[in-house]
Design a protein around this motif. Structure first.
Motif, mmCIF file in Angstrom:
data_model
loop_
_atom_site.group_PDB
_atom_site.id
_atom_site.type_symbol
_atom_site.label_atom_id
_atom_site.label_comp_id
_atom_site.label_asym_id
_atom_site.label_seq_id
_atom_site.Cartn_x
_atom_site.Cartn_y
_atom_site.Cartn_z
ATOM 1 N N LYS A 82 0.861 -1.187 0.000
ATOM 2 C CA LYS A 82 0.000 0.000 0.000
ATOM 3 C C LYS A 82 0.890 1.228 0.000
ATOM 4 O O LYS A 82 1.803 1.339 0.813
ATOM 5 C CB LYS A 82 -0.898 0.021 1.228
ATOM 6 N N PHE A 83 0.617 2.147 -0.940
ATOM 7 C CA PHE A 83 1.303 3.428 -0.893
ATOM 8 C C PHE A 83 0.293 4.489 -0.500
ATOM 9 O O PHE A 83 -0.888 4.406 -0.840
ATOM 10 C CB PHE A 83 1.992 3.783 -2.219
ATOM 11 N N THR A 84 0.776 5.474 0.238
ATOM 12 C CA THR A 84 -0.014 6.653 0.571
ATOM 13 C C THR A 84 0.862 7.859 0.295
ATOM 14 O O THR A 84 1.962 7.972 0.842
ATOM 15 C CB THR A 84 -0.465 6.639 2.047
ATOM 16 N N LEU A 85 0.392 8.730 -0.577
ATOM 17 C CA LEU A 85 1.112 9.949 -0.926
ATOM 18 C C LEU A 85 0.570 11.071 -0.039
ATOM 19 O O LEU A 85 -0.631 11.349 -0.044
ATOM 20 C CB LEU A 85 0.914 10.275 -2.405
ATOM 21 N N LEU A 86 1.465 11.663 0.761
ATOM 22 C CA LEU A 86 1.085 12.682 1.733
ATOM 23 C C LEU A 86 1.846 13.978 1.489
ATOM 24 O O LEU A 86 2.970 13.959 0.990
ATOM 25 C CB LEU A 86 1.395 12.193 3.151
ATOM 26 N N THR A 87 1.229 15.088 1.898
ATOM 27 C CA THR A 87 1.902 16.378 1.803
ATOM 28 C C THR A 87 1.555 17.237 3.010
ATOM 29 O O THR A 87 0.420 17.200 3.480
ATOM 30 C CB THR A 87 1.530 17.126 0.507
ATOM 31 N N PRO A 88 2.527 18.014 3.511
ATOM 32 C CA PRO A 88 2.225 18.997 4.550
ATOM 33 C C PRO A 88 1.752 20.315 3.928
ATOM 34 O O PRO A 88 1.298 21.213 4.627
ATOM 35 C CB PRO A 88 3.567 19.183 5.258
ATOM 36 N N ASP A 89 1.880 20.414 2.609
ATOM 37 C CA ASP A 89 1.516 21.618 1.873
ATOM 38 C C ASP A 89 0.072 21.518 1.390
ATOM 39 O O ASP A 89 -0.645 20.596 1.728
ATOM 40 C CB ASP A 89 2.464 21.805 0.681
ATOM 41 N N GLU A 90 -0.307 22.468 0.549
ATOM 42 C CA GLU A 90 -1.623 22.407 -0.077
ATOM 43 C C GLU A 90 -1.666 21.238 -1.047
ATOM 44 O O GLU A 90 -0.668 20.927 -1.705
ATOM 45 C CB GLU A 90 -1.899 23.690 -0.862
ATOM 46 N N ALA A 91 -2.822 20.622 -1.158
ATOM 47 C CA ALA A 91 -2.993 19.554 -2.141
ATOM 48 C C ALA A 91 -2.875 20.156 -3.541
ATOM 49 O O ALA A 91 -3.295 21.295 -3.771
ATOM 50 C CB ALA A 91 -4.345 18.888 -1.966
ATOM 51 N N PRO A 92 -2.292 19.409 -4.476
ATOM 52 C CA PRO A 92 -2.193 19.921 -5.844
ATOM 53 C C PRO A 92 -3.566 19.934 -6.517
ATOM 54 O O PRO A 92 -4.511 19.312 -6.015
ATOM 55 C CB PRO A 92 -1.259 18.917 -6.522
ATOM 56 N N ASP A 93 -3.641 20.629 -7.661
ATOM 57 C CA ASP A 93 -4.905 20.642 -8.390
ATOM 58 C C ASP A 93 -5.219 19.238 -8.911
ATOM 59 O O ASP A 93 -4.373 18.336 -8.843
ATOM 60 C CB ASP A 93 -4.891 21.680 -9.516
ATOM 61 N N GLN A 94 -6.402 19.058 -9.425
ATOM 62 C CA GLN A 94 -6.880 17.734 -9.834
ATOM 63 C C GLN A 94 -6.003 17.103 -10.914
ATOM 64 O O GLN A 94 -5.724 15.908 -10.879
ATOM 65 C CB GLN A 94 -8.321 17.850 -10.330
ATOM 66 N N SER A 95 -5.532 17.897 -11.854
ATOM 67 C CA SER A 95 -4.687 17.380 -12.925
ATOM 68 C C SER A 95 -3.357 16.854 -12.385
ATOM 69 O O SER A 95 -2.911 15.759 -12.716
ATOM 70 C CB SER A 95 -4.438 18.468 -13.970
ATOM 71 N N LYS A 96 -2.708 17.644 -11.541
ATOM 72 C CA LYS A 96 -1.424 17.247 -10.952
ATOM 73 C C LYS A 96 -1.612 16.040 -10.037
ATOM 74 O O LYS A 96 -0.803 15.117 -10.033
ATOM 75 C CB LYS A 96 -0.816 18.421 -10.177
#
Length: 118
Positions: A82-96
Motif C-alpha cells: 500500500k502506498f499513501t502519498l502525503l503532503t504537509p503543503d496544499e494539495a495539488p490541483d486535480q490534474s497534478k
C-alpha cells in the motif's frame, strides 16, 4: 499531512524482497524498475522498518515536501503493498494529483511488479 492518494495491490514477491526493492532500487543483481521521467528525481529513504514500512521523499522537485509511505503485509508468499502519498503543503490541483497517482501506480504496480518476472 494531507493525503493526496493511496492504493494497495498485491505483488508476487515476499515482503522482505519488496522491502529491499524499495530501499535499494538499484542494488546489484536486481532487475531495473525505477525509471524516472524528466520531471522526477530519485527518492531518498527517510524511514525504513524491515520488512513492513518504508517512507520515501518526494519524486517531484516541484513538490519537495511530499512523502510516499509504504506499508507491506505478507499475503501467502506475496506482498500486499500500500502506498499513501502525503503532503504537509496544499494539495495539488486535480490534474497534478492525477499525474502523481498515475506515476506511482505505474512505477509500483507495473514496473516493480514486472521486475519480479510477472
Amino acid at each position: 499531512m494531507i493525503e493526496i492518494g493511496s492504493r494497495a495491490r498485491k505483488l508476487p514477491a515476499p515482503p522482505s524482497v519488496v522491502w529491499e526493492s524499495l530501499v535499494e532500487p538499484h542494488r546489484r543483481g536486481a532487475r531495473p524498475w525505477l525509471s524516472l521521467l524528466s520531471d522526477e528525481i530519485e527518492p531518498r529513504v527517510l524511514e525504513a522498518e524491515k520488512p513492513n514500512r518504508v517512507v520515501w521523499s518526494s519524486l517531484w522537485p516541484s513538490r519537495p515536501n511530499d512523502q510516499v509511505h509504504f506499508e507491506l503485509t505478507a499475503v501467502g508468499g506475496e506482498t500486499s503493498l500500500k502506498f499513501t502519498l502525503l503532503t504537509p503543503d496544499e494539495a495539488p490541483d486535480q490534474s497534478k494529483t492525477g499525474h502523481l497517482r498515475r506515476r506511482l501506480n505505474h512505477l509500483l504496480f507495473a514496473d516493480l511488479r514486472f521486475s519480479y518476472g510477472q
